[in-house]
Design a protein around this motif. Structure first.
Motif, PDB file in Angstrom:
ATOM      1  N   ALA A 138     -10.452  -2.077  -2.641  1.00  0.00           N
ATOM      2  CA  ALA A 138     -10.051  -1.323  -3.902  1.00  0.00           C
ATOM      3  C   ALA A 138      -8.853  -2.240  -4.509  1.00  0.00           C
ATOM      4  N   GLU A 141      -7.382   7.129  -6.654  1.00  0.00           N
ATOM      5  CA  GLU A 141      -8.211   7.800  -5.791  1.00  0.00           C
ATOM      6  C   GLU A 141      -7.161   8.573  -4.875  1.00  0.00           C
ATOM      7  N   ARG A 142      -6.120   8.087  -4.435  1.00  0.00           N
ATOM      8  CA  ARG A 142      -5.051   9.028  -3.789  1.00  0.00           C
ATOM      9  C   ARG A 142      -4.743  10.118  -4.588  1.00  0.00           C
ATOM     10  N   PHE A 185      -6.659   2.178  -5.946  1.00  0.00           N
ATOM     11  CA  PHE A 185      -6.331   2.778  -4.818  1.00  0.00           C
ATOM     12  C   PHE A 185      -5.554   3.955  -5.092  1.00  0.00           C
ATOM     13  N   ARG A 186      -4.487   3.880  -6.240  1.00  0.00           N
ATOM     14  CA  ARG A 186      -3.503   4.627  -6.656  1.00  0.00           C
ATOM     15  C   ARG A 186      -4.534   6.019  -7.289  1.00  0.00           C
ATOM     16  N   ARG A 196       0.952  -1.320   0.127  1.00  0.00           N
ATOM     17  CA  ARG A 196      -0.156  -0.050   0.079  1.00  0.00           C
ATOM     18  C   ARG A 196       0.942   1.210  -0.201  1.00  0.00           C
ATOM     19  N   GLU A 239       0.928   4.022  -2.906  1.00  0.00           N
ATOM     20  CA  GLU A 239       0.530   5.588  -2.834  1.00  0.00           C
ATOM     21  C   GLU A 239       1.733   6.556  -2.904  1.00  0.00           C
ATOM     22  N   PHE A 299      -8.105  -4.026   1.504  1.00  0.00           N
ATOM     23  CA  PHE A 299      -8.242  -2.568   1.402  1.00  0.00           C
ATOM     24  C   PHE A 299      -9.560  -1.938   0.717  1.00  0.00           C
ATOM     25  N   ARG A 343      -7.185  -6.104  -2.685  1.00  0.00           N
ATOM     26  CA  ARG A 343      -8.536  -5.586  -2.777  1.00  0.00           C
ATOM     27  C   ARG A 343      -9.231  -6.418  -1.529  1.00  0.00           C
TER      28      ARG A 343
END
Length: 356
Positions: free
Chosen positions: A337, A345-346, A342-343, A302, A306, A335, A332
């Motif tokens: 996702a 959304e960040r 995830f990337r 993670r 990120e 988290f 997934r």
């Protein structure tokens, strides 16, 4: 010939007139003498921690008199030695007879400087080893001792941060990086930092007693001496536990995230049964070793998703997953996702913050 016996040093003398002279104070013979070899760009913190423990134990109070212990910074040229921080230390004496010291302490620092140490130091260390003077490697000082051919057959303690570097430089040797220091006969090694203070305290306790060692550490705001088997602290462990077996196991996993060890392999490395390791994890963390190890790998993944631009395939490999599909599925589940989601959304959240 008439021989006149002189009064012993410190005894009351008598003058020719018969008047008694006051006794001279006598400095006791030091119980410990240490010679330091500082590599170019050595780690100042490691050296300062080690020598300050000796300094505080050498005298009553905090007066810095080298009464019980004495130490010298040795040099082949007497040129000032620059630490990795730029602070310079002046040597106090030239290389000579290593037999005059109880220990020779080698303080390393930047890993690129290890092979550049003057051959005069290597010869001196080999001479010390031949004279049975115990050798101490602090920080990358253990690397320097290996370069001098003086660690064959000895266990060696290095920082978890330098574990991979050590394996690359010394093929076939297995460093220990889940303890704060190791004493293996006449070789003592530690990874530097606070562990240097604990190793020095071990020597103080050995030669002067526990009270002196504890006094030094307390003045330095270090809360008590650690045994060598205590685990090294690590900034990336998310699990809060004081159980030394659990911490050691977590550190071992951390050092091999790209090639995960099984629970059985970890247990064998620690010299315990698999079931005992499982009980320690259940009591300390209320989870199994397998689940904890997976959590560590996913936490690292993670962080990489990120903060880096690495491909998900590369992240999967570096975090020990067999393929991208397995990695994505596990990610997934944990988290809620996929790595891609995830990337994305960040990144969108960061853009919104910058606009605001």
């Amino acid at each position: 010939m008439l021989h006149v016996r002189r009064p012993a040093r410190g005894a009351t003398g008598v003058s020719e007139a018969g008047t008694r002279k006051p006794a001279r104070s006598v400095r006791p013979v030091p119980r410990l003498s240490v010679g330091f070899i500082l590599a170019r760009h050595f780690t100042l913190n490691a050296f300062a921690n080690f020598v300050d423990v000796l300094r505080l134990a050498a005298d009553e109070g905090d007066r810095s008199r080298p009464i019980r212990f004495e130490w010298s910074v040795l040099s082949d040229t007497m040129s000032p030695i620059a630490s990795s921080s730029g602070v310079v230390v002046a040597p106090s004496e030239r290389l000579g007879d290593p037999g005059k010291f109880d220990y020779i302490v080698v303080v390393g620092g930047l890993i690129d400087e290890v092979p550049k140490l003057s051959p005069a130091y290597s010869r001196y260390l080999q001479q010390a080893a031949a004279a049975k003077v115990p050798l101490v490697g602090v920080c990358t000082g253990a690397f320097i001792l290996h370069h001098a051919g003086l660690m064959e057959g000895y266990r060696c303690c290095v920082s978890w941060f330098r574990h991979t570097d050590f394996l690359e430089q010394f093929d076939g040797l297995q460093p220990v990086s889940d303890q704060i220091f190791i004493v293996d006969r006449d070789r003592l090694t530690c990874p530097g930092g606070a562990s240097a203070a604990h190793l020095a305290a071990f020597l103080v306790e050995r030669h002067l007693g526990k009270a002196a060692a504890t006094k030094s550490l307390h003045i330095m705001m270090i809360n008590g001496a650690e045994v060598g088997e205590a685990p090294q602290p690590s900034p990336t462990l998310d699990f809060n536990t004081s159980d030394p077996l659990v911490r050691k196991a977590l550190l071992l996993v951390q050092q091999s995230l790209d090639a995960p060890l099984s629970v059985g392999q970890i247990a064998r490395h620690l010299g315990i049964t698999k079931r005992r390791l499982e009980r320690h994890f259940e009591n300390a963390l209320d989870t199994s070793p397998r689940a904890a190890f997976m959590e560590m790998r996913l936490s690292l993944a993670r962080h990489m998703v990120e903060t880096s631009n690495k491909s998900f395939a590369k992240i999967a490999i570096e975090c020990g997953f067999s393929d991208s599909a397995h990695f994505s599925r596990r990610f997934r589940q944990r988290f809620e996702a996929t790595p891609s989601e995830f990337r994305k959304e960040r990144l969108e959240r960061r853009e919104r913050q910058e606009v605001a």
